[in-house]
Design an enzyme around this catalytic site. Structure first.
Site, PDB file in Angstrom:
ATOM      1  N   LYS A   1       4.518  -5.029   8.563  1.00  0.00           N
ATOM      2  CA  LYS A   1       3.649  -4.744   7.416  1.00  0.00           C
ATOM      3  C   LYS A   1       4.248  -3.626   6.548  1.00  0.00           C
ATOM      4  O   LYS A   1       4.295  -3.715   5.311  1.00  0.00           O
ATOM      5  CB  LYS A   1       2.257  -4.358   7.924  1.00  0.00           C
ATOM      6  CG  LYS A   1       1.331  -3.782   6.893  1.00  0.00           C
ATOM      7  CD  LYS A   1       0.991  -4.798   5.820  1.00  0.00           C
ATOM      8  CE  LYS A   1       0.455  -4.124   4.588  1.00  0.00           C
ATOM      9  NZ  LYS A   1      -0.805  -4.602   4.151  1.00  0.00           N
TER      10      LYS A   1
ATOM     11  N   ASN B   1       5.792  -3.890   2.353  1.00  0.00           N
ATOM     12  CA  ASN B   1       5.425  -3.044   1.206  1.00  0.00           C
ATOM     13  C   ASN B   1       6.562  -2.099   0.806  1.00  0.00           C
ATOM     14  O   ASN B   1       6.725  -1.799  -0.379  1.00  0.00           O
ATOM     15  CB  ASN B   1       4.134  -2.284   1.499  1.00  0.00           C
ATOM     16  CG  ASN B   1       2.918  -3.195   1.353  1.00  0.00           C
ATOM     17  OD1 ASN B   1       3.043  -4.326   0.892  1.00  0.00           O
ATOM     18  ND2 ASN B   1       1.752  -2.728   1.742  1.00  0.00           N
TER      19      ASN B   1
ATOM     20  N   ARG C   1       9.020  -4.053  -1.333  1.00  0.00           N
ATOM     21  CA  ARG C   1       8.561  -4.185  -2.728  1.00  0.00           C
ATOM     22  C   ARG C   1       8.740  -2.855  -3.469  1.00  0.00           C
ATOM     23  O   ARG C   1       9.146  -2.834  -4.621  1.00  0.00           O
ATOM     24  CB  ARG C   1       7.093  -4.623  -2.734  1.00  0.00           C
ATOM     25  CG  ARG C   1       6.641  -5.215  -4.056  1.00  0.00           C
ATOM     26  CD  ARG C   1       5.461  -6.122  -3.859  1.00  0.00           C
ATOM     27  NE  ARG C   1       4.809  -6.469  -5.106  1.00  0.00           N
ATOM     28  CZ  ARG C   1       5.202  -7.436  -5.933  1.00  0.00           C
ATOM     29  NH1 ARG C   1       6.270  -8.149  -5.639  1.00  0.00           N
ATOM     30  NH2 ARG C   1       4.533  -7.697  -7.037  1.00  0.00           N
TER      31      ARG C   1
ATOM     32  N   CYS D   1      -1.364   0.741  -1.251  1.00  0.00           N
ATOM     33  CA  CYS D   1      -0.477   0.176  -0.233  1.00  0.00           C
ATOM     34  C   CYS D   1       0.986   0.467  -0.512  1.00  0.00           C
ATOM     35  O   CYS D   1       1.635   1.170   0.259  1.00  0.00           O
ATOM     36  CB  CYS D   1      -0.692  -1.335  -0.173  1.00  0.00           C
ATOM     37  SG  CYS D   1      -2.421  -1.786  -0.150  1.00  0.00           S
TER      38      CYS D   1
ATOM     39  N   PHE E   1      -4.685   0.180 -11.794  1.00  0.00           N
ATOM     40  CA  PHE E   1      -3.377   0.380 -11.154  1.00  0.00           C
ATOM     41  C   PHE E   1      -2.452  -0.811 -11.326  1.00  0.00           C
ATOM     42  O   PHE E   1      -1.245  -0.702 -11.122  1.00  0.00           O
ATOM     43  CB  PHE E   1      -3.520   0.821  -9.693  1.00  0.00           C
ATOM     44  CG  PHE E   1      -3.607  -0.281  -8.651  1.00  0.00           C
ATOM     45  CD1 PHE E   1      -2.469  -0.919  -8.187  1.00  0.00           C
ATOM     46  CD2 PHE E   1      -4.830  -0.658  -8.130  1.00  0.00           C
ATOM     47  CE1 PHE E   1      -2.547  -1.919  -7.216  1.00  0.00           C
ATOM     48  CE2 PHE E   1      -4.922  -1.636  -7.160  1.00  0.00           C
ATOM     49  CZ  PHE E   1      -3.768  -2.281  -6.709  1.00  0.00           C
TER      50      PHE E   1
ATOM     51  N   ARG F   1      -8.155   3.379  -8.631  1.00  0.00           N
ATOM     52  CA  ARG F   1      -7.693   4.307  -7.589  1.00  0.00           C
ATOM     53  C   ARG F   1      -6.158   4.316  -7.507  1.00  0.00           C
ATOM     54  O   ARG F   1      -5.527   3.279  -7.603  1.00  0.00           O
ATOM     55  CB  ARG F   1      -8.284   3.912  -6.238  1.00  0.00           C
ATOM     56  CG  ARG F   1      -9.810   4.109  -6.215  1.00  0.00           C
ATOM     57  CD  ARG F   1     -10.414   3.581  -4.938  1.00  0.00           C
ATOM     58  NE  ARG F   1     -10.058   2.194  -4.727  1.00  0.00           N
ATOM     59  CZ  ARG F   1     -10.121   1.589  -3.546  1.00  0.00           C
ATOM     60  NH1 ARG F   1     -10.509   2.241  -2.485  1.00  0.00           N
ATOM     61  NH2 ARG F   1      -9.797   0.319  -3.441  1.00  0.00           N
TER      62      ARG F   1
HETATM   63  N1  SAJ Z   1       4.455  -3.272  -9.790  1.00  0.00           N
HETATM   64  C1  SAJ Z   1       5.482  -2.985 -10.678  1.00  0.00           C
HETATM   65  N2  SAJ Z   1       6.432  -3.939 -10.914  1.00  0.00           N
HETATM   66  C2  SAJ Z   1       6.385  -5.160 -10.305  1.00  0.00           C
HETATM   67  C3  SAJ Z   1       5.331  -5.442  -9.395  1.00  0.00           C
HETATM   68  C4  SAJ Z   1       4.368  -4.464  -9.154  1.00  0.00           C
HETATM   69  O1  SAJ Z   1       5.570  -1.887 -11.249  1.00  0.00           O
HETATM   70  O2  SAJ Z   1       7.275  -5.970 -10.600  1.00  0.00           O
HETATM   71  C5  SAJ Z   1       3.421  -2.236  -9.520  1.00  0.00           C
HETATM   72  C6  SAJ Z   1       1.988  -2.670  -9.917  1.00  0.00           C
HETATM   73  O3  SAJ Z   1       1.755  -2.493 -11.291  1.00  0.00           O
HETATM   74  C7  SAJ Z   1       1.165  -1.762  -9.032  1.00  0.00           C
HETATM   75  C8  SAJ Z   1       2.022  -1.621  -7.768  1.00  0.00           C
HETATM   76  O4  SAJ Z   1       3.321  -2.025  -8.135  1.00  0.00           O
HETATM   77  O5  SAJ Z   1       1.011  -0.481  -9.624  1.00  0.00           O
HETATM   78  C9  SAJ Z   1       1.538  -2.449  -6.595  1.00  0.00           C
HETATM   79  O6  SAJ Z   1       1.157  -3.756  -7.020  1.00  0.00           O
HETATM   80  P1  SAJ Z   1       1.523  -5.063  -6.188  1.00  0.00           P
HETATM   81  O7  SAJ Z   1       0.977  -6.225  -6.916  1.00  0.00           O
HETATM   82  O8  SAJ Z   1       2.986  -5.111  -5.919  1.00  0.00           O
HETATM   83  O9  SAJ Z   1       0.848  -4.850  -4.767  1.00  0.00           O
HETATM   84  P2  SAJ Z   1      -0.637  -4.469  -4.225  1.00  0.00           P
HETATM   85  O10 SAJ Z   1      -0.626  -3.018  -3.894  1.00  0.00           O
HETATM   86  O11 SAJ Z   1      -1.720  -4.959  -5.095  1.00  0.00           O
HETATM   87  O12 SAJ Z   1      -0.656  -5.344  -2.866  1.00  0.00           O
HETATM   88  C10 SAJ Z   1       0.399  -5.197  -1.927  1.00  0.00           C
HETATM   89  C11 SAJ Z   1       0.887  -6.597  -1.517  1.00  0.00           C
HETATM   90  N3  SAJ Z   1       2.163  -6.488  -0.800  1.00  0.00           N
HETATM   91  C12 SAJ Z   1       3.264  -7.180  -1.168  1.00  0.00           C
HETATM   92  O13 SAJ Z   1       3.285  -7.921  -2.135  1.00  0.00           O
HETATM   93  C13 SAJ Z   1       4.463  -7.012  -0.311  1.00  0.00           C
HETATM   94  C14 SAJ Z   1      -0.151  -7.301  -0.655  1.00  0.00           C
HETATM   95  O14 SAJ Z   1       0.341  -8.532  -0.161  1.00  0.00           O
HETATM   96  C15 SAJ Z   1      -0.554  -6.394   0.522  1.00  0.00           C
HETATM   97  O15 SAJ Z   1      -1.547  -7.000   1.348  1.00  0.00           O
HETATM   98  C16 SAJ Z   1      -1.137  -5.129  -0.066  1.00  0.00           C
HETATM   99  O16 SAJ Z   1      -0.077  -4.471  -0.807  1.00  0.00           O
HETATM  100  C17 SAJ Z   1      -1.627  -4.274   1.094  1.00  0.00           C
HETATM  101  O17 SAJ Z   1      -2.850  -4.261   1.335  1.00  0.00           O
HETATM  102  O18 SAJ Z   1      -0.803  -3.687   1.814  1.00  0.00           O
END
Ligand code: SAJ
Length: 429
Positions: A218, A222, A225, A272, A337, A345
């Site tokens: 897990k 994250n 990413r 996350c 966010f 948040r």
């Molecule tokens: N973001 C960028 N550029 C991108 C993609 C995202 O700047 O190309 C930013 C977003 O704007 C945001 C942050 O990253 O501020 C996080 O957004 P996200 O869509 O990447 O992820 P979360 O936090 O909404 O959800 C993540 C997910 N993890 C992955 O995709 C690996 C989700 O599957 C997890 O369940 C979740 O974290 C969690 O609960 O851990």
């Protein structure tokens, strides 16, 4: 069916949808939360969080008598722990936040007295490596009359596993069913029992590993990413220096069959991606060099955006010598966010807007189509305004979130003197 009653401890963004999922499959679910308001809301068949389709599931489950919320844990056949794992307050000026397992420990405290032989305990909360073993220790210290996997292996009375949630906010109801699950039992039997539970509604594969690997899986997802977004954010800063359009650059590079660069933004937010990498860094600070650097790059991006705003103000004042900073109106597009959610948040967009409010003496207009009103802590700081008002009145426009509503704006419609587009709404930076 060996699970007549399931208890979900923690009724937040993960616990409540999971509880509703079991309940809509006609299993009796007892949801437990320390927040009385959340408990009362759920017992009325309503929800205290925003997640598409969750309201329908909860309403039906409560009305049909399958879901009930309470503040005190009750006996069940399986316990799913979905509580927060925040950071400890920093003791020194070390820049590495450390996880705080106090909510997992209090969950252990609350279920220990009601555990019985044959029960399954699952930790769903995103946790540092070793947390599931720690949970097992906390339970066994409190129940010397029961046996646990550490001492009794496959013969233990209590089965324990880590099965991390992996669902994307905004798509939780669908992803809970469709996503594969990592099942990290303390023993093989623990894993098998956990799979039996999840197969109630999970259509994805349930893949068995040990608890430490499940915890790390897990955190790895994250962190991966986060590192990739840091690469995109670093590129955006390099390209700004070299006068190259980063959005064009990324789309060109992504035409390579083995390249898939993510998108730069104003920073990384949410509960996350910006948090979980620290669980790895704090455990292995010497080894986690790249993961640590990525955190610093992403945390630094909002500061870079704030500097851009300061430069834009001074450019504006140079071009309009009759004006002072007080006459400059700034609009921030987006506070959430990420795109198309209402969650403020841990939002870099909100933090940037708050930082501008601190130093800017003129008007600060915030456009956030996904919320009706600002949280009380912000009402005296920021003006929530309509898209049209901001379009017609701001001298400087700062695009912070790529909400669908903003995509309809044509850049030339803006009356602004300058635009800082942090997320490529107009594919320029
Ligand atoms: N973001 C960028 N550029 C991108 C993609 C995202 O700047 O190309 C930013 C977003 O704007 C945001 C942050 O990253 O501020 C996080 O957004 P996200 O869509 O990447 O992820 P979360 O936090 O909404 O959800 C993540 C997910 N993890 C992955 O995709 C690996 C989700 O599957 C997890 O369940 C979740 O974290 C969690 O609960 O851990």
């Amino acid at each position: 069916m060996s699970f007549e009653t399931i208890s979900v401890i923690g009724l937040g963004y993960i616990g409540l949808p999971t509880a509703a999922m079991f309940a809509s499959n006609k299993i009796k679910v007892i949801g437990v939360d320390i927040n009385q308001n959340a408990v009362d809301t759920i017992n009325r068949g309503e929800i205290h969080i925003v997640e598409p389709d969750l309201d329908i599931l909860v309403k039906a489950s409560v009305n049909q008598g399958y879901l009930r919320a309470t503040t005190k844990a009750e006996a069940a056949d399986a316990f799913l722990i979905a509580v927060p794992t925040p950071f400890l307050p920093k003791e020194t000026d070390s820049d590495i936040p450390k996880p705080d397992l106090k909510y997992i420990e209090s969950a252990a405290e609350s279920i220990a007295p009601i555990l019985k032989k044959g029960d399954l305990v699952i930790l769903e909360s995103t946790s540092p490596v070793g947390a599931t073993e720690k949970l097992a220790d906390w339970l066994s210290e409190r129940r010397a009359d029961l046996t646990f996997p550490k001492t009794h292996g496959e013969e233990s009375d209590i089965r324990i596993a880590h099965c991390p949630e992996r669902v994307l906010p905004g798509h939780v109801v669908r992803e809970l069913v469709e996503n594969d699950r990592v099942i990290g039992g303390l023993t093989q039997k623990c894993s098998e029992k956990a799979i039996e539970l999840y197969k109630t509604f999970v259509k994805g594969d349930c893949v068995i590993t040990n608890s430490r690997t499940a915890e790390m899986a897990k955190l790895t997802e994250n962190s991966c990413r986060d590192v990739q977004i840091a690469f995109a954010n670093e590129l955006s800063i390099i390209c700004d220096k070299l006068d190259i359009n980063v959005w064009e650059l990324i789309s060109l590079a992504n035409r390579h069959p083995r390249i898939n660069i993510l998108q730069p933004g104003p920073g990384v937010g949410g509960h996350c991606i910006a948090v979980d990498p620290w669980f790895i860094v704090s455990k292995t600070p010497e080894q986690a060099q790249m993961i640590h650097t990525a955190r610093k790059v992403n945390d630094g991006k909002p500061l870079w955006v704030i500097d851009k705003v300061k430069i834009a103000i001074s450019d504006f004042l140079q071009a309009n010598p009759d004006k002072t900073a007080k006459d400059v109106s700034i609009a921030c597009y987006g506070l959430a966010f990420k795109a198309d959610i209402d969650d403020l948040r841990e939002s870099p967009a909100l933090n940037i807007t708050k930082a501008i409010a601190k130093f800017h003496s003129g008007d600060l207009l915030a456009v956030e189509p996904n919320i009706k009103s600002l949280p009380s802590s912000l009402v005296n700081l920021i003006d929530l305004t309509s898209l049209d008002y901001a379009k017609n009145n701001a001298d400087i426009s700062v695009v912070l979130v790529k909400h669908t509503e903003f995509k309809k704006i044509i850049k030339n419609e803006l009356r602004s003197y300058s635009v800082i587009d942090t997320c490529g709404l107009w594919k320029e930076l």
